[in-house]
Design an enzyme around this catalytic site. Structure first.
Site, PDB file in Angstrom:
ATOM      1  N   LYS A  26       0.100 -60.321  30.273  1.00 28.91           N
ATOM      2  CA  LYS A  26       0.378 -59.313  28.925  1.00 28.91           C
ATOM      3  C   LYS A  26       1.983 -58.970  29.267  1.00 28.91           C
ATOM      4  CE  LYS A  26      -2.287 -56.617  26.532  1.00 28.91           C
ATOM      5  NZ  LYS A  26      -3.924 -55.925  27.695  1.00 28.91           N
TER       6      LYS A  26
ATOM      7  N   LYS B  86      -9.439 -65.833  23.860  1.00 30.29           N
ATOM      8  CA  LYS B  86     -10.255 -65.151  23.932  1.00 30.29           C
ATOM      9  C   LYS B  86     -10.416 -64.308  22.263  1.00 30.29           C
ATOM     10  CE  LYS B  86     -10.893 -60.774  25.322  1.00 30.29           C
ATOM     11  NZ  LYS B  86     -10.846 -59.383  26.343  1.00 30.29           N
TER      12      LYS B  86
ATOM     13  N   LYS C  90     -10.988 -57.347  20.774  1.00 30.74           N
ATOM     14  CA  LYS C  90     -10.742 -56.291  19.439  1.00 30.74           C
ATOM     15  C   LYS C  90      -9.519 -55.677  18.792  1.00 30.74           C
ATOM     16  CE  LYS C  90     -13.370 -53.179  21.705  1.00 30.74           C
ATOM     17  NZ  LYS C  90     -12.742 -52.398  22.780  1.00 30.74           N
TER      18      LYS C  90
END
Ligand code: ATP
Ligand code: LTN
Length: 328
Positions: free
Chosen positions: A111, A194, A197
């Site tokens: 990140k 991946k 959500k």
């Protein structure tokens, strides 16, 4: 009885990845363990959330746990922020975690590399320690998670061992439970990434997607220019991902699925997968509708909170004593 702890963040709508990598295993393991399943809202606020949305999602996740087959009579379902010992223990554990260890966490590193650190909260950086607190508060033996959380369970073990060495036996050192198939369901549009959500799009199937949307997403999943169906995640990440999903949903092995579709084309296989997936997800959606706005859901979360609070308070008092905090 041995204990399980696991959690899901209310940071978005539940995905097929969450279901296959985590929740479907919760339902399998619930018969043999004392289980605590948490909605980890404190983890969700490591990135900005809309307050109304967050509140709604906390109950959505709790209702989906039950709709997916977690039995509230056998397990304890609760909301992380309603048990204050999680943040208390997290602080104490932060004082026993090295900056060097946190710097090695790949999820944060990725990140930080993508977005830079100026706009990232320090909560996102220390988030694995809050996760360690979640697990260690309850002396969990086993932590069922997807592959992406393996490193966080490992740091939890390191912290527990360090603490036990320094203060004497305090925490159970937990093991992870990561399924052999389905531990990392990939994005249908970018099968090297991946399914996530918080980056939900065409490549991500949500448990509450309409059946027609599920079918569309599966039919438009990215594959490759070959025509044969076989399992090779390096060479054929798209098809291999679909094979894994089919295997889990139908309780078959990868080899059985490959054998079943060895003479089929991609279109036929995708259609069969969409049918099976919808067959599995529809009853979950039906149960969700019944539970989501029931009084029963609040009763379950109240009882879960009380049970968790009881265990957590005992543990935090023990930890405070060992460290020498407070007057007693
Ligand atoms: P985000 O995408 O916002 O980072 P997340 O879905 O990864 O969220 P959680 O809701 O906390 O984060 O994940 C709950 C559980 O689902 C964890 O055990 C995680 O490892 C698992 N999980 C999440 N995505 C996948 C996936 N694509 N495949 C398998 N397991 C997954
Ligand atoms: N960090 C996890 C969610 C999580 C969790 C936990 C999982 C928070 N606390 C304790 C297992 C046990 C995630 O982002 N998927």
């Amino acid at each position: 009885m041995k204990r399980i702890f696991s959690g899901v963040k209310p940071s978005g709508d539940l995905t097929l990845g969450n279901y296959i990598g985590a929740i479907s295993n919760f339902t399998k393991l619930q018969h043999d363990y004392d289980c605590l399943f948490c909605v980890v809202d404190l983890h969700a606020i490591t990135v900005p959330q809309d307050r109304q949305e967050l509140k709604k999602r906390v109950k959505d996740i709790a209702a989906l746990y039950i709709a997916c087959g977690i039995d509230p009579n056998k397990t304890h379902i609760f909301v992380q922020s309603e048990v204050p010992s999680h943040t208390q223990l997290a602080w104490i554990l932060e004082c026993h975690t090295y900056i060097g260890e946190l710097n090695r966490m790949t999820q944060f590193k990725d990140k930080a590399q993508k977005l830079g650190t100026d706009g990232l909260s320090s909560g996102l950086y220390t988030y694995p320690v809050l996760m360690a607190a979640d697990i260690l508060l309850y002396d969990a033996d086993l932590v069922p998670v997807g592959e992406d959380q393996k490193q966080h369970v490992e740091i939890t073990r390191d912290i527990a061992i360090r603490f036990n060495n320094r203060y004497g036996e305090t925490f159970v050192v937990p093991e992870h439970f990561i399924p052999k198939v389905g531990a990392r369901i990939m994005d249908l549009q970018e099968p090297t990434k991946k399914m996530s959500k918080s980056e939900n799009d065409k490549g991500c199937i949500l448990l509450l997607d309409e059946p027609s949307i599920i079918r569309k997403k599966i039919m438009s999943a990215v594959t490759d220019s070959e025509t044969q169906i076989y399992y090779d995640p390096q060479k054929k990440p798209g098809i291999s991902n679909l094979i894994s999903i089919y295997a889990i949903i139908t309780n078959k092995t990868i080899d059985e699925v490959v054998e079943e579709f060895k003479d089929a084309n991609y279109g036929t296989f995708k259609k069969a997968l969409a049918d099976k997936l919808i067959e599995r997800i529809l009853p979950i959606q039906e149960r969700f509708k019944d539970i989501r706005n029931s009084k029963e859901l609040d009763d379950i979360l109240d009882a879960g909170r009380d049970y968790a609070m009881h265990l957590a308070t005992r543990k935090i008092n023990k930890v405070m004593k060992k460290v020498g905090l407070g007057r007693h």
